[in-house]
Structure formats: structure tokens, C-alpha cells
Design an enzyme around this catalytic site. Sequence first.
Site, PDB file in Angstrom:
ATOM      1  N   HIS A 134      -6.660  -1.369  -5.234  1.00  0.00           N
ATOM      2  CA  HIS A 134      -6.625  -0.158  -6.050  1.00  0.00           C
ATOM      3  C   HIS A 134      -6.263  -0.531  -7.607  1.00  0.00           C
ATOM      4  CE1 HIS A 134      -7.813   2.915  -3.074  1.00  0.00           C
ATOM      5  NE2 HIS A 134      -7.130   1.681  -2.235  1.00  0.00           N
ATOM      6  N   VAL A 192      -4.362  -3.780   5.156  1.00  0.00           N
ATOM      7  CA  VAL A 192      -4.603  -3.198   6.355  1.00  0.00           C
ATOM      8  C   VAL A 192      -3.459  -2.351   6.630  1.00  0.00           C
ATOM      9  CG1 VAL A 192      -4.802  -3.442   8.796  1.00  0.00           C
ATOM     10  CG2 VAL A 192      -5.973  -5.228   7.337  1.00  0.00           C
ATOM     11  N   ASP A 247       1.078  -1.166  -0.026  1.00  0.00           N
ATOM     12  CA  ASP A 247      -0.011   0.029  -0.004  1.00  0.00           C
ATOM     13  C   ASP A 247       0.868   1.230   0.013  1.00  0.00           C
ATOM     14  OD1 ASP A 247      -1.257  -2.435   1.432  1.00  0.00           O
ATOM     15  OD2 ASP A 247      -2.967  -1.123   1.198  1.00  0.00           O
TER      16      ASP A 247
END
Length: 439
Positions: free
Chosen positions: A214, A337, A136
Site C-alpha cells: 500500500h 496476510v 498492516d
Amino acid sequence: KATVSVLYWNLTKMMTAALLSALVLAAPEQVHLAHKNANTMWVSWLDKAYSGQGTVQLDGKPFTSQPPSTYEYEGLYMFETYTSPNIYHAEVTGLACGTKHSYRVGSDSNWSPYYNFTTLPCVGPNSPVSIALIGDLGQTVNSSSTVDHIVTGMSGTDPLQMAWLVGDLSYADASDRPNCGRLGGCSPARWDSWGNMVQKMTAKMPLMVGPGNHEPENLPPTKKGKPYVAFKSRMKAPDGGSADGPYWWSMEVGGVHMITLNSYMAYDSSSVQYQWLEEDLKKVDRSKTPWLVVGLHAPWYNSNKHHHNETEEWGMRTSMEPLLHQYAVDVLFCGHVHAYERSHPVYNYVLTPGAMTEINIGDGGNREVLEADPVDWRQPQPDWSAFRQNKFGHGRFQVYNSTHARWSWHTIDTPESTISDPVMFVKNPTRGVTAHPQN
């Protein structure tokens, strides 16, 4: 006359500055190395001004790129229609493991600067390798700090030799509705700004990637832009993975066999992905690559309240965990997460010596903030959860030989990476690893 001379001088300076700026903007950009096979590296870049034949000059030898490509994407935020710069991919062949090289990309009309890189270590049971793990990432100030710390880690003791990003790259989010409401907006052009942000790392060592939530950027059928079009057009993967894009793949480096999976494509036992995984696991030779590690996006074990028990998590775990357990996978790296967590060896939510250890690293920088501590952690801490923390950073997996590998989490609290949760993974006599805390 003096006034005229001053005006002429100032105008000349402005025109020169504008010309230099245009030349800089037109230069090849977003340079990215990726592993293809034992003797071949992918070299990729984008060019906003040039669309002819591209070339990689490596140690003075030319390698011709594939024909450049572009794609269109009709973003829903601000309803913009975006056309990508020209995307180039070249295969640089005949490389020996562990060798240093200098290269540049572009054409006779416009070259990039020269970059240096070292090919990946030779494959073998006691061949050391040092890998940066990211999840991420995004393109915030925190993201840039994470990249800076990785670049710093490319020199010194146990220098990093490659990076592995387990999903959620640019956070372009171009399929979001007009009420994007996110820092930096939602635009397909964010893929370009992200590619330029990471170039300081990706031009100097391979970055291997897998998809997160994403990356699909799904649009209604009436809009231009197929799912994964940016990810598929820009990213490359090793040979032997999914046939139609870099969605799942495996490779060998040093004493490690590493596998990337896709949490957002079919994963049941009848799926192409599952069948590919089973065949890949059958081929692993633990006498050559004793370390077997897997990366994917949506975590299977997570004691944070966010992203808890999503379909992509429990569904994929139910389908694939028995297979990974059967073949004694050592470590599973996950993202999604936005907090750090390392598990004890666990199987089907039961502490199981010799089972797989999971490490969640979804706090590379993103743009959706951290999952706040302690409010968002489930209490009490499950018995399978060994360590958890909510700080941005990256991990380092440093394999020393066939039995010992060091894991550490490097936060961005200070200009130099602050190390959290350092452990030495020691191979058990039969299967799996035991984590020994380090200072």
C-alpha cells in the site's frame, strides 16, 4: 439589555472556541521519532500553518531542522489534487544510549507540547531490548486499539522501547480508481489522519517502518505524484540503507541486528537490494549482536488461502532465502496476510532444525478485515506451521540476553492485551532457535 448581553456573551464564547480550535489545528502535528545511528535520532513532524525554520528543543538545547518540504499528489479517487503540510525532519545528535529526554518541536510562534522519550538500549550481546512488532496497521478502530495496547506496554515490566512496522501504514490508497469502495475512502490526506493517530506512540518512542504493497501508490505518468512519494517524504530510516529512500535498512539495538527489506522492489541476485543485503549480512558481528532478525512485507511461508503464492512472495523467497539461511537468520517477520501465523524452523518448505522461524503479523488493524478462521486456513495444517490465529493485535519480541528471547502475540480482545502464542526462543548451540511454549 439583558438579551443583548446574553447574545454578546454567547458570541464571545463562540469566537473564543473558534480561535482556540484554529490554534490547535495550526499546532505541529504527526510527531515521529526514528533511529538514525548510535548517537542520533530523527525527529519529524508536520505543520499546516507554518513554513519557516523548524526547531527541536531537547532538554533546553535547540536543534535546527532541515528546510521543510511539501509534495503534491493527484489522487485518482475523487480526482483530488493534494498538497501535503510542511514536512520537517531534524537530526538530534550527541545522544547516549539508554538516557531519558524531554523535547518539543516547532518554532517561537507555535510549539508542540513537551514529550518524553528514552534512547534505545546500548548495543551488546547481553543488552536487553523490548520491541513491538506490527503489520498492516491502517487507521480503523482496531488499529487504534493496537496502538493503545502498545502505548500501555511502554510502562511496567519489560517496557516496550521501540516499534517496528513491516509495511502497510496508512492505507491511503490514493492511486485507487474512483470506485475505491473501501472504508474511509481513498485519499492522500489519509496519511495525515494516520500520522495523528499514531502520534501517541511515535512521539514517545521510535517507530521504524518498511514498505508494503500500500506504500508505492503508483499513478499514471500524466498524474502528479511519484511512487512512494508520501512514504519517502514522511518516513526516515537509519544510516547505511537504500540511497534514495527508506526502502531497506539495518540497525543494531541491544543484542539485535535487525534488517528491513522491500518486497516490491527488485530482489534478484543482480539487484541493488540483494547486493546491499549480502554486504550487510557479512558485516554482522554475532559476538556483539547474537540475534539476527529480518522484516519484510510479503510472507514466504503462509498457510492461509489469501495472498498465497504471489510473485513477491515466492520470487523473493527463491532469491533471498538461501542467503538468509547461509547467515543463520533467527527470525523473519512478515505482514500482508491479515492473520497471525508462526512457523517451526523451516527451509525450502522442509522442517529444518536451526533454520529460520517465520512469524506473520499482518493483522494490526488494516481495513480489509481478517482472513476468517477456519474457512480461509488451508487444511490440513502444514507440518511447518506451528500456530495460527485470526485476531487483531501486535507482537512483542523481548530479548533478555544472548541466548533467550520471549515472543508473544497480544490481541485486542479485551482492554488489556490478551496474550496468545507465548514462546521462549532459546538459541541452539550452533545456529537458529528452538521455541519453548510458555504459560
